[in-house]
Write a protein that holds these residues in place. Structure first.
Motif, PDB file in Angstrom:
ATOM      1  N   LEU A 148       0.829  -1.216   0.000  1.00 47.19           N
ATOM      2  CA  LEU A 148       0.000   0.000   0.000  1.00 47.19           C
ATOM      3  C   LEU A 148       0.861   1.263   0.000  1.00 47.19           C
ATOM      4  O   LEU A 148       0.504   2.255  -0.647  1.00 47.19           O
ATOM      5  N   ALA A 173       1.175   4.607  -3.066  1.00 49.62           N
ATOM      6  CA  ALA A 173       1.291   6.066  -2.929  1.00 49.62           C
ATOM      7  C   ALA A 173       2.571   6.580  -3.572  1.00 49.62           C
ATOM      8  O   ALA A 173       2.556   7.578  -4.295  1.00 49.62           O
ATOM      9  N   HIS A 220      -5.125   9.557  -0.685  1.00 50.91           N
ATOM     10  CA  HIS A 220      -4.005   9.179   0.172  1.00 50.91           C
ATOM     11  C   HIS A 220      -4.421   8.571   1.506  1.00 50.91           C
ATOM     12  O   HIS A 220      -3.641   8.581   2.460  1.00 50.91           O
ATOM     13  N   GLU A 221      -5.626   8.034   1.587  1.00 43.87           N
ATOM     14  CA  GLU A 221      -6.089   7.421   2.839  1.00 43.87           C
ATOM     15  C   GLU A 221      -6.905   6.167   2.535  1.00 43.87           C
ATOM     16  O   GLU A 221      -7.805   6.198   1.708  1.00 43.87           O
ATOM     17  N   ILE A 222      -6.559   5.083   3.233  1.00 45.31           N
ATOM     18  CA  ILE A 222      -7.261   3.814   3.027  1.00 45.31           C
ATOM     19  C   ILE A 222      -7.306   3.035   4.338  1.00 45.31           C
ATOM     20  O   ILE A 222      -6.410   3.166   5.180  1.00 45.31           O
ATOM     21  N   ASP A 225      -3.740   5.911  -6.531  1.00 46.86           N
ATOM     22  CA  ASP A 225      -4.885   6.539  -5.873  1.00 46.86           C
ATOM     23  C   ASP A 225      -5.607   5.471  -5.055  1.00 46.86           C
ATOM     24  O   ASP A 225      -6.137   4.509  -5.607  1.00 46.86           O
ATOM     25  N   TYR A 226      -5.617   5.619  -3.727  1.00 49.55           N
ATOM     26  CA  TYR A 226      -6.252   4.629  -2.856  1.00 49.55           C
ATOM     27  C   TYR A 226      -7.755   4.488  -3.117  1.00 49.55           C
ATOM     28  O   TYR A 226      -8.328   3.461  -2.798  1.00 49.55           O
ATOM     29  N   ARG A 227      -8.382   5.495  -3.702  1.00 49.45           N
ATOM     30  CA  ARG A 227      -9.816   5.390  -4.009  1.00 49.45           C
ATOM     31  C   ARG A 227     -10.084   4.228  -4.959  1.00 49.45           C
ATOM     32  O   ARG A 227     -11.134   3.604  -4.896  1.00 49.45           O
ATOM     33  N   GLY A 282     -10.370   3.114  -0.990  1.00 51.59           N
ATOM     34  CA  GLY A 282      -9.991   4.100   0.022  1.00 51.59           C
ATOM     35  C   GLY A 282     -10.950   5.281   0.079  1.00 51.59           C
ATOM     36  O   GLY A 282     -11.735   5.504  -0.846  1.00 51.59           O
TER      37      GLY A 282
END
Length: 93
Positions: free
Chosen positions: A52, A56, A71-73, A61-63, A67
């Protein structure tokens, strides 16, 4: 040892919820790292975390992986008992 590469990403890993964990994690525990393995992080789940982080670093893209933002998952440990939130932060060089 002397690092010769300046890292341009930082990662924050937070424990959101936890069942019976061999590492003894509790909700609210946090880990921080750049490229290295975070101190006291579960070795069984480290491969997943590393993958993971590489997403980044390579501009991913974590989406696209489910996510909440680029940048968040959130992800679950290898045993399925600990839920983590990973936040990636570009710090530049």
């Amino acid at each position: 040892m002397k690092k010769k590469i300046v890292e341009d990403w930082e990662f924050d890993v937070a424990v959101l919820s936890c069942g019976p964990c061999r590492m003894g994690y509790e909700a609210g525990d946090r880990f921080a790292c750049q490229y290295e393995c975070p101190a006291h992080f579960c070795p069984k789940t480290m491969a997943q975390l590393h993958t993971l982080c590489e997403v980044a670093r390579s501009g991913g893209d974590y989406r696209k992986l489910g996510g909440h933002s680029r940048h968040e998952i959130e992800f679950t440990c290898a045993d399925g008992v600990v839920k983590f939130r990973l936040c990636a932060r570009y710090i530049g060089i």
